[in-house]
Design a protein around this motif. Structure first.
Motif, PDB file in Angstrom:
ATOM      1  N   VAL A   1     -16.402  36.182 -34.885  1.00 19.84           N
ATOM      2  CA  VAL A   1     -16.332  36.576 -33.473  1.00 19.84           C
ATOM      3  C   VAL A   1     -16.922  37.966 -33.290  1.00 19.84           C
ATOM      4  CG1 VAL A   1     -14.772  37.064 -31.540  1.00 19.84           C
ATOM      5  CG2 VAL A   1     -14.341  35.108 -33.029  1.00 19.84           C
ATOM      6  N   PHE A   2     -16.709  38.849 -34.261  1.00 19.46           N
ATOM      7  CA  PHE A   2     -17.287  40.196 -34.197  1.00 19.46           C
ATOM      8  C   PHE A   2     -18.810  40.114 -34.119  1.00 19.46           C
ATOM      9  CE2 PHE A   2     -19.063  43.924 -36.358  1.00 19.46           C
ATOM     10  CZ  PHE A   2     -18.505  44.955 -35.607  1.00 19.46           C
ATOM     11  N   LEU A   3     -19.409  39.241 -34.915  1.00 17.37           N
ATOM     12  CA  LEU A   3     -20.870  39.079 -34.897  1.00 17.37           C
ATOM     13  C   LEU A   3     -21.350  38.509 -33.560  1.00 17.37           C
ATOM     14  CD1 LEU A   3     -21.437  37.654 -38.496  1.00 17.37           C
ATOM     15  CD2 LEU A   3     -21.808  39.994 -37.714  1.00 17.37           C
ATOM     16  N   ILE A   4     -20.633  37.514 -33.034  1.00 14.35           N
ATOM     17  CA  ILE A   4     -20.997  36.936 -31.742  1.00 14.35           C
ATOM     18  C   ILE A   4     -20.880  37.993 -30.650  1.00 14.35           C
ATOM     19  CG2 ILE A   4     -20.370  35.193 -30.017  1.00 14.35           C
ATOM     20  CD1 ILE A   4     -19.365  33.453 -32.366  1.00 14.35           C
ATOM     21  N   ASP A   5     -19.850  38.816 -30.752  1.00 10.11           N
ATOM     22  CA  ASP A   5     -19.658  39.910 -29.797  1.00 10.11           C
ATOM     23  C   ASP A   5     -20.820  40.896 -29.854  1.00 10.11           C
ATOM     24  OD1 ASP A   5     -17.822  41.399 -27.909  1.00 10.11           O
ATOM     25  OD2 ASP A   5     -17.924  42.896 -29.501  1.00 10.11           O
ATOM     26  N   CYS A   6     -21.296  41.164 -31.065  1.00  9.00           N
ATOM     27  CA  CYS A   6     -22.460  42.052 -31.209  1.00  9.00           C
ATOM     28  C   CYS A   6     -23.679  41.460 -30.508  1.00  9.00           C
ATOM     29  CB  CYS A   6     -22.774  42.279 -32.685  1.00  9.00           C
ATOM     30  SG  CYS A   6     -21.593  43.355 -33.551  1.00  9.00           S
ATOM     31  N   VAL A   7     -23.861  40.143 -30.629  1.00  4.09           N
ATOM     32  CA  VAL A   7     -25.008  39.495 -29.997  1.00  4.09           C
ATOM     33  C   VAL A   7     -24.935  39.647 -28.480  1.00  4.09           C
ATOM     34  CG1 VAL A   7     -26.145  37.286 -29.588  1.00  4.09           C
ATOM     35  CG2 VAL A   7     -25.372  37.872 -31.887  1.00  4.09           C
ATOM     36  N   GLN A   8     -23.751  39.425 -27.894  1.00  6.71           N
ATOM     37  CA  GLN A   8     -23.653  39.516 -26.429  1.00  6.71           C
ATOM     38  C   GLN A   8     -23.896  40.937 -25.933  1.00  6.71           C
ATOM     39  OE1 GLN A   8     -20.125  39.101 -24.121  1.00  6.71           O
ATOM     40  NE2 GLN A   8     -18.776  40.086 -25.615  1.00  6.71           N
ATOM     41  N   LYS A   9     -23.637  41.927 -26.792  1.00  9.80           N
ATOM     42  CA  LYS A   9     -23.820  43.325 -26.392  1.00  9.80           C
ATOM     43  C   LYS A   9     -25.178  43.872 -26.797  1.00  9.80           C
ATOM     44  CE  LYS A   9     -18.859  44.210 -26.830  1.00  9.80           C
ATOM     45  NZ  LYS A   9     -17.807  44.768 -27.719  1.00  9.80           N
ATOM     46  N   GLY A  10     -26.007  43.039 -27.428  1.00  9.81           N
ATOM     47  CA  GLY A  10     -27.330  43.492 -27.836  1.00  9.81           C
ATOM     48  C   GLY A  10     -27.297  44.420 -29.032  1.00  9.81           C
ATOM     49  N   ILE A  11     -26.223  44.369 -29.830  1.00 10.28           N
ATOM     50  CA  ILE A  11     -26.099  45.202 -31.025  1.00 10.28           C
ATOM     51  C   ILE A  11     -26.762  44.483 -32.194  1.00 10.28           C
ATOM     52  CG2 ILE A  11     -24.486  46.299 -32.639  1.00 10.28           C
ATOM     53  CD1 ILE A  11     -22.466  46.422 -30.328  1.00 10.28           C
ATOM     54  N   LYS A  12     -27.593  45.179 -32.925  1.00 12.19           N
ATOM     55  CA  LYS A  12     -28.354  44.585 -34.018  1.00 12.19           C
ATOM     56  C   LYS A  12     -27.427  44.131 -35.146  1.00 12.19           C
ATOM     57  CE  LYS A  12     -32.199  45.519 -37.188  1.00 12.19           C
ATOM     58  NZ  LYS A  12     -33.177  46.542 -37.645  1.00 12.19           N
ATOM     59  N   ILE A  13     -27.652  42.935 -35.660  1.00 11.54           N
ATOM     60  CA  ILE A  13     -26.933  42.441 -36.827  1.00 11.54           C
ATOM     61  C   ILE A  13     -27.954  42.105 -37.901  1.00 11.54           C
ATOM     62  CG2 ILE A  13     -24.934  41.597 -35.533  1.00 11.54           C
ATOM     63  CD1 ILE A  13     -26.118  38.802 -35.624  1.00 11.54           C
ATOM     64  N   ASP A  14     -27.521  42.062 -39.167  1.00 15.07           N
ATOM     65  CA  ASP A  14     -28.477  41.864 -40.258  1.00 15.07           C
ATOM     66  C   ASP A  14     -28.850  40.386 -40.406  1.00 15.07           C
ATOM     67  OD1 ASP A  14     -26.432  40.586 -41.717  1.00 15.07           O
ATOM     68  OD2 ASP A  14     -25.836  42.447 -42.693  1.00 15.07           O
ATOM     69  N   LYS A  15     -29.803  40.141 -41.291  1.00 16.90           N
ATOM     70  CA  LYS A  15     -30.358  38.794 -41.445  1.00 16.90           C
ATOM     71  C   LYS A  15     -29.318  37.794 -41.939  1.00 16.90           C
ATOM     72  CE  LYS A  15     -35.147  40.236 -42.258  1.00 16.90           C
ATOM     73  NZ  LYS A  15     -36.296  40.239 -43.198  1.00 16.90           N
ATOM     74  N   SER A  16     -28.437  38.244 -42.832  1.00 21.34           N
ATOM     75  CA  SER A  16     -27.412  37.324 -43.333  1.00 21.34           C
ATOM     76  C   SER A  16     -26.455  36.909 -42.217  1.00 21.34           C
ATOM     77  CB  SER A  16     -26.635  37.981 -44.484  1.00 21.34           C
ATOM     78  OG  SER A  16     -25.942  39.133 -44.040  1.00 21.34           O
ATOM     79  N   ALA A  17     -26.160  37.836 -41.310  1.00 20.29           N
ATOM     80  CA  ALA A  17     -25.287  37.518 -40.179  1.00 20.29           C
ATOM     81  C   ALA A  17     -25.976  36.531 -39.237  1.00 20.29           C
ATOM     82  CB  ALA A  17     -24.911  38.794 -39.433  1.00 20.29           C
ATOM     83  N   VAL A  18     -27.261  36.752 -39.002  1.00 19.99           N
ATOM     84  CA  VAL A  18     -28.021  35.831 -38.152  1.00 19.99           C
ATOM     85  C   VAL A  18     -28.028  34.432 -38.770  1.00 19.99           C
ATOM     86  CG1 VAL A  18     -30.322  35.284 -37.269  1.00 19.99           C
ATOM     87  CG2 VAL A  18     -29.469  37.628 -37.137  1.00 19.99           C
ATOM     88  N   LYS A  19     -28.226  34.371 -40.079  1.00 25.27           N
ATOM     89  CA  LYS A  19     -28.235  33.082 -40.781  1.00 25.27           C
ATOM     90  C   LYS A  19     -26.886  32.380 -40.623  1.00 25.27           C
ATOM     91  CE  LYS A  19     -29.187  31.057 -45.328  1.00 25.27           C
ATOM     92  NZ  LYS A  19     -29.553  31.352 -46.743  1.00 25.27           N
ATOM     93  N   HIS A  20     -25.808  33.165 -40.720  1.00 25.52           N
ATOM     94  CA  HIS A  20     -24.455  32.610 -40.577  1.00 25.52           C
ATOM     95  C   HIS A  20     -24.265  32.029 -39.178  1.00 25.52           C
ATOM     96  CE1 HIS A  20     -20.149  32.161 -40.761  1.00 25.52           C
ATOM     97  NE2 HIS A  20     -19.951  33.101 -39.844  1.00 25.52           N
ATOM     98  N   LEU A  21     -24.699  32.748 -38.142  1.00 23.97           N
ATOM     99  CA  LEU A  21     -24.531  32.275 -36.772  1.00 23.97           C
ATOM    100  C   LEU A  21     -25.431  31.078 -36.479  1.00 23.97           C
ATOM    101  CD1 LEU A  21     -24.182  35.601 -34.736  1.00 23.97           C
ATOM    102  CD2 LEU A  21     -22.397  34.146 -35.701  1.00 23.97           C
TER     103      LEU A  21
END
Length: 572
Positions: A437-457
């Protein structure tokens, strides 16, 4: 003498500080420089190290570097240092070379009037070196001998490194006595303790104790002496002058123009701080649609009061009280921001979301332990996870921790939905863990996440798009009625764009690059930035040229146009 400024002080307040610095400050912990249009950044780092170390050795909270004042006679001459470039970036630039990445507490611009002329002076507020850790600049330790800058002596390095990391809350106040505490606060502490322990024999034991015996049991009184923790939680505000630095909290409400429209200062006892402070907050009813399966909106309050209480009490438990700064609760129309002095000891928020996380130590160990016993904060290290979990269950954005200032922690709590898509995802997937949920929250706020997080989502099928422009997947978008926006965000196959170019050239014979740009621009995804669109068009044309589909009608790029290759025309 030590000075601490409130956030956003007025120019007159800054002028008063400047005047006191010029007249009364000790030479080792303040340095004046003319610094006209430029000044060597390496030299600034050396002075940062020296003043930070000297402030520590003199038991001060900070020192100052002042630009725009001549050192010889302390005349105010003004400075144009970074007048166009800006000063904010300097904090990050200095932190790269300092021990522990510390930087200025704040950088202030002050404009005194000298002989009828306004001058610009810059005040750099430098924190004292951390207990037992001298401040270095690229691994060199600097100090002051009078006004001279030089290496910190071996003896001074040893003095700092030999300092004991004392628990501020456990230290006693020499002149404080039991009668300096608030009787009603002690009574409340008794009731809270009995409720927390929830055992009849403990309640009976507490009822038989005198106030001194009860506080001794909690270690708030040690060898008959009142601790900082006791005075902070239970003290009478009439005697707060007994502290070396007086603790205070402030509530401020901001209007739609982000200007302060009301405020109030709160003092000890802090055991009642949350109740007193929260009486000021406007916790309005908020309506939203968490899903498309109901015709009626969900009604809730903007803020869960348990969350605010936990976060405020965390500010109390983990503040660096030696700084002398206030705890702030800043209330806006759709969010609340809590601020406390002191670094965030875990360093970043992600480790705390791990259920197995255990903090290595606490800044105010006795205070934190006592607040748990008095039912003021959740069991140690679990409170923040519960805060995040509650927001998740409400389908609200998670709190944001701003840790960019090494001497301050800011946490933002949202009082509204930022993106309905986020809420719909949480509603549809209640089993998502906090880390996800923290990663999804970062996406909605336009906060950059790393490649492994993107792969997970991606694996969870909640996002699409190419980094950094990731967005909700089609399945989610269709569920929440966002098909139109999804189509605008999603790119077509390259073949679609190439076919458009071919059809254009078949109809008009040739095209300038600007014609191709006009043809494709509005058909490219909205999430693409202008540069990305330009790159996409250039790559399409290059690909078609390599495949011998199109070519230019002239070797002169300034006047050439794109045309179809004759062979390709015949095949068509």
């Amino acid at each position: 003498m030590d000075l601490w400024l409130e956030s956003k002080p007025s120019n007159s307040e800054l002028c008063t500080v400047l005047d006191r610095l010029i007249k009364n400050w000790e030479t080792e912990v303040v340095e004046f420089k003319e610094a006209g249009k430029d000044y060597d950044k390496n030299k600034i780092g050396q002075y940062f190290s020296a003043i930070s170390n000297e402030a520590n050795l003199k038991s001060l909270q900070h020192g100052w570097l002042v630009f725009g004042v001549r050192n010889k006679d302390k005349a105010i001459v003004g400075s144009e240092y970074r007048i166009s470039k800006g000063l904010d970036a300097l904090k990050q630039e200095i932190s790269i070379g300092t021990t522990g990445g510390i930087s200025f507490i704040e950088i202030y611009e002050v404009f005194p009037i000298v002989k009828g002329e306004k001058k610009r002076v810059i005040l750099f507020q430098i924190p004292a070196a951390t207990t037992a850790t001298p401040t270095g600049w690229y691994d060199h330790f600097y100090g002051r001998n009078g006004e001279s800058l030089g290496a910190l002596s071996v003896e001074e390095i040893d003095r700092i490194r030999g300092q004991e990391k004392k628990d501020w809350s456990k230290q006693t106040i020499p002149k404080a006595k039991l009668e300096h505490l608030n009787k009603q606060a002690i009574l409340l502490a008794r009731e809270n303790y009995k409720k927390k322990m929830n055992k009849s024999y403990i309640s009976e034991e507490v009822d038989r104790m005198t106030d001194e015996q009860f506080l001794t049991k909690l270690k708030l009184i040690i060898n008959g002496k009142i601790t900082n923790a006791a005075m902070l939680l239970l003290g009478n505000e009439d005697y707060d002058y007994l502290f070396k630095t007086v603790p205070e909290a402030s509530w401020r409400v901001f209007d739609s123009r982000n200007e302060v429209s009301d405020y109030e200062i709160f003092k000890i006892p802090y055991i009642t701080l949350s109740e007193r402070l929260f009486g000021k907050i406007r916790n309005l009813t908020y309506r939203y649609m968490p899903n498309q399966l109901t015709l009626f909106p969900t009604e809730t309050k903007q803020y869960d009061m348990w969350i605010l209480r936990e976060l405020l009490n965390n500010c109390i438990a983990h503040s660096e009280y030696t700084y002398g700064g206030r705890i702030y609760l800043n209330e806006y129309e759709d969010k609340i921001i809590l601020t406390n002095p002191g670094s965030f000891l875990p360093g970043k928020i992600e480790p705390i979301l791990d259920p197995a996380y255990n903090p290595p130590f606490y800044r105010n160990q006795l205070l934190a332990e006592t607040m748990v016993k008095l039912n003021m904060i959740d069991s140690q290290s679990t409170g923040i996870r519960r805060v995040f979990r509650i927001q998740k269950e409400r389908y609200f954005p998670l709190p944001d921790y701003d840790l960019s200032n090494k001497q301050q922690v800011r946490v933002r709590v949202y009082g509204k939905i930022l993106d309905e898509n986020y809420s719909q995802i949480l509603f549809k997937n209640p089993d998502f863990d906090l880390e996800t949920v923290f990663l999804i929250d970062c996406v909605q706020k336009g906060i950059k996440i790393d490649k492994s997080a993107v792969k997970h989502l991606r694996k969870l099928k909640v996002i699409e798009g190419k980094m950094p422009n990731i967005f909700l997947s089609a399945t989610i978008s269709e569920t929440i009625g966002e098909k139109t926006q999804y189509v605008k965000n999603k790119a077509f196959d390259d073949k679609y764009y190439k076919d458009l170019i071919v059809k254009y050239l078949e109809q008009y014979g040739k095209a300038k690059k600007r014609d191709i740009r006009t043809l494709l621009w509005d058909k490219l995804p909205e999430v693409m930035e202008d540069k990305q669109k330009e790159d996409k068009i250039r790559n399409l044309l290059s690909s078609m040229r390599r495949k011998n589909i199109i070519t230019t009608d002239s070797s002169n790029k300034q006047v050439s146009s794109w045309i179809l290759v004759s062979k390709f025309k015949q095949e068509k």
